[in-house]
Scaffold this motif. Structure first.
Motif, PDB file in Angstrom:
ATOM      1  N   ARG A 119       0.854  -1.200   0.000  1.00 20.62           N
ATOM      2  CA  ARG A 119       0.000   0.000   0.000  1.00 20.62           C
ATOM      3  C   ARG A 119       0.884   1.243   0.000  1.00 20.62           C
ATOM      4  NH1 ARG A 119      -5.503  -0.383   2.140  1.00 20.62           N
ATOM      5  NH2 ARG A 119      -5.999  -2.554   2.578  1.00 20.62           N
ATOM      6  N   SER A 120       0.393   2.280  -0.636  1.00 18.23           N
ATOM      7  CA  SER A 120       1.103   3.557  -0.637  1.00 18.23           C
ATOM      8  C   SER A 120       0.884   4.245   0.710  1.00 18.23           C
ATOM      9  CB  SER A 120       0.591   4.444  -1.768  1.00 18.23           C
ATOM     10  OG  SER A 120      -0.745   4.824  -1.496  1.00 18.23           O
ATOM     11  N   ALA A 121       1.553   5.362   0.910  1.00 15.73           N
ATOM     12  CA  ALA A 121       1.395   6.125   2.151  1.00 15.73           C
ATOM     13  C   ALA A 121      -0.055   6.568   2.340  1.00 15.73           C
ATOM     14  CB  ALA A 121       2.323   7.334   2.134  1.00 15.73           C
ATOM     15  N   GLY A 173      -2.540   4.765   1.527  1.00 10.09           N
ATOM     16  CA  GLY A 173      -3.359   3.589   1.768  1.00 10.09           C
ATOM     17  C   GLY A 173      -3.853   2.878   0.521  1.00 10.09           C
ATOM     18  N   HIS A 174      -3.506   3.368  -0.652  1.00 10.11           N
ATOM     19  CA  HIS A 174      -3.937   2.742  -1.901  1.00 10.11           C
ATOM     20  C   HIS A 174      -3.007   1.582  -2.268  1.00 10.11           C
ATOM     21  CE1 HIS A 174      -5.691   6.804  -2.220  1.00 10.11           C
ATOM     22  NE2 HIS A 174      -6.705   6.131  -2.726  1.00 10.11           N
ATOM     23  N   TYR A 175      -3.589   0.546  -2.848  1.00 13.53           N
ATOM     24  CA  TYR A 175      -2.778  -0.569  -3.343  1.00 13.53           C
ATOM     25  C   TYR A 175      -2.033  -0.142  -4.600  1.00 13.53           C
ATOM     26  CZ  TYR A 175      -5.172  -3.814  -0.216  1.00 13.53           C
ATOM     27  OH  TYR A 175      -5.646  -4.460   0.889  1.00 13.53           O
ATOM     28  N   ALA A 176      -0.841  -0.704  -4.786  1.00 11.92           N
ATOM     29  CA  ALA A 176      -0.042  -0.377  -5.961  1.00 11.92           C
ATOM     30  C   ALA A 176      -0.669  -0.931  -7.240  1.00 11.92           C
ATOM     31  CB  ALA A 176       1.372  -0.927  -5.796  1.00 11.92           C
ATOM     32  N   PHE A 177      -1.391  -2.034  -7.111  1.00  9.72           N
ATOM     33  CA  PHE A 177      -1.966  -2.691  -8.288  1.00  9.72           C
ATOM     34  C   PHE A 177      -3.485  -2.737  -8.162  1.00  9.72           C
ATOM     35  CE2 PHE A 177       2.326  -4.403  -7.735  1.00  9.72           C
ATOM     36  CZ  PHE A 177       2.881  -4.062  -8.957  1.00  9.72           C
ATOM     37  N   SER A 178      -4.168  -2.232  -9.163  1.00  5.97           N
ATOM     38  CA  SER A 178      -5.631  -2.135  -9.108  1.00  5.97           C
ATOM     39  C   SER A 178      -6.335  -3.490  -8.959  1.00  5.97           C
ATOM     40  CB  SER A 178      -6.167  -1.376 -10.322  1.00  5.97           C
ATOM     41  OG  SER A 178      -5.792  -2.004 -11.519  1.00  5.97           O
ATOM     42  N   PRO A 179      -5.822  -4.617  -9.484  1.00  6.89           N
ATOM     43  CA  PRO A 179      -6.517  -5.887  -9.266  1.00  6.89           C
ATOM     44  C   PRO A 179      -6.636  -6.287  -7.790  1.00  6.89           C
ATOM     45  CG  PRO A 179      -5.055  -6.092 -11.131  1.00  6.89           C
ATOM     46  CD  PRO A 179      -4.747  -4.769 -10.469  1.00  6.89           C
TER      47      PRO A 179
END
Length: 182
Positions: free
Chosen positions: A111-113, A115-121
């Motif tokens: 997860r990025s800082a 909170g998003h995942y690096a890969f959309s799947p």
């Protein structure tokens, strides 16, 4: 002993070079391509010096290969075989980079800082879908050539990318709808 090492290795390890060893023989010992060892150690030649220490890239377990194939299937569905190999290579390049986690599992679920995942799947759940045989083959090819290529750490589709930051990275190659960058 190799089977035990392969089962438990999640992160990079080190190897003390013995007299007469080559990158190829060390790669065979750890089931890692010599090019990956060369790249991980920033070596400009094949010359090794006994007593020095090499960093050995993380071994990719069967479970991680399956996870990577599912990611490739979800991320590169409809792309060429070369595009699928390139997507798998980006993940392996991240595993081998000091900028990212040291295992396929940790890279895929990072997860990025914000909170998003690096890969959309991972976010949309398609990471759980079964990989097709072409995606599985693409992962195996990426593993065979690990450490070679353009050192891409990112890929994106300029038509659908929501982050402007990724487009500021140095472009390495375009394959199908994906731009690869480092």
């Amino acid at each position: 002993m190799l089977a035990t090492f392969t089962q438990v290795a999640d992160a990079q390890s080190t190897h003390s070079i013995q007299k007469g060893e080559t990158l190829s023989s060390i790669g065979d010992q750890y089931s890692i391509p010599a090019a990956a060892i060369k790249r991980s150690n920033n070596l400009s030649s094949e010359h090794l010096i006994a007593g020095e220490t090499l960093t050995i890239p993380a071994v990719v377990s069967q479970n991680e290969k399956e996870l990577l194939a599912r990611l490739v299937h979800a991320e590169a569905k409809g792309e060429s075989y070369a595009g699928k190999v390139a997507v798998a290579t980006v993940v392996l390049n991240r595993v081998d980079s000091d900028l990212f986690p040291d295992s396929v599992n940790d890279v895929v679920y990072e997860r990025s800082a914000s909170g998003h995942y690096a890969f959309s799947p991972v976010l949309d759940g398609s990471i759980s879908n079964t990989a097709d045989s072409e995606s599985t083959r693409a992962v195996e090819e990426a593993l065979q050539f690990r450490g070679q290529g353009q050192n891409s750490l990112y890929f994106y589709n300029p038509e659908t990318a929501t982050s402007k930051w990724v487009s500021t990275r140095e472009q390495t190659i375009v394959i199908g709808n994906h731009v690869f960058a480092k």
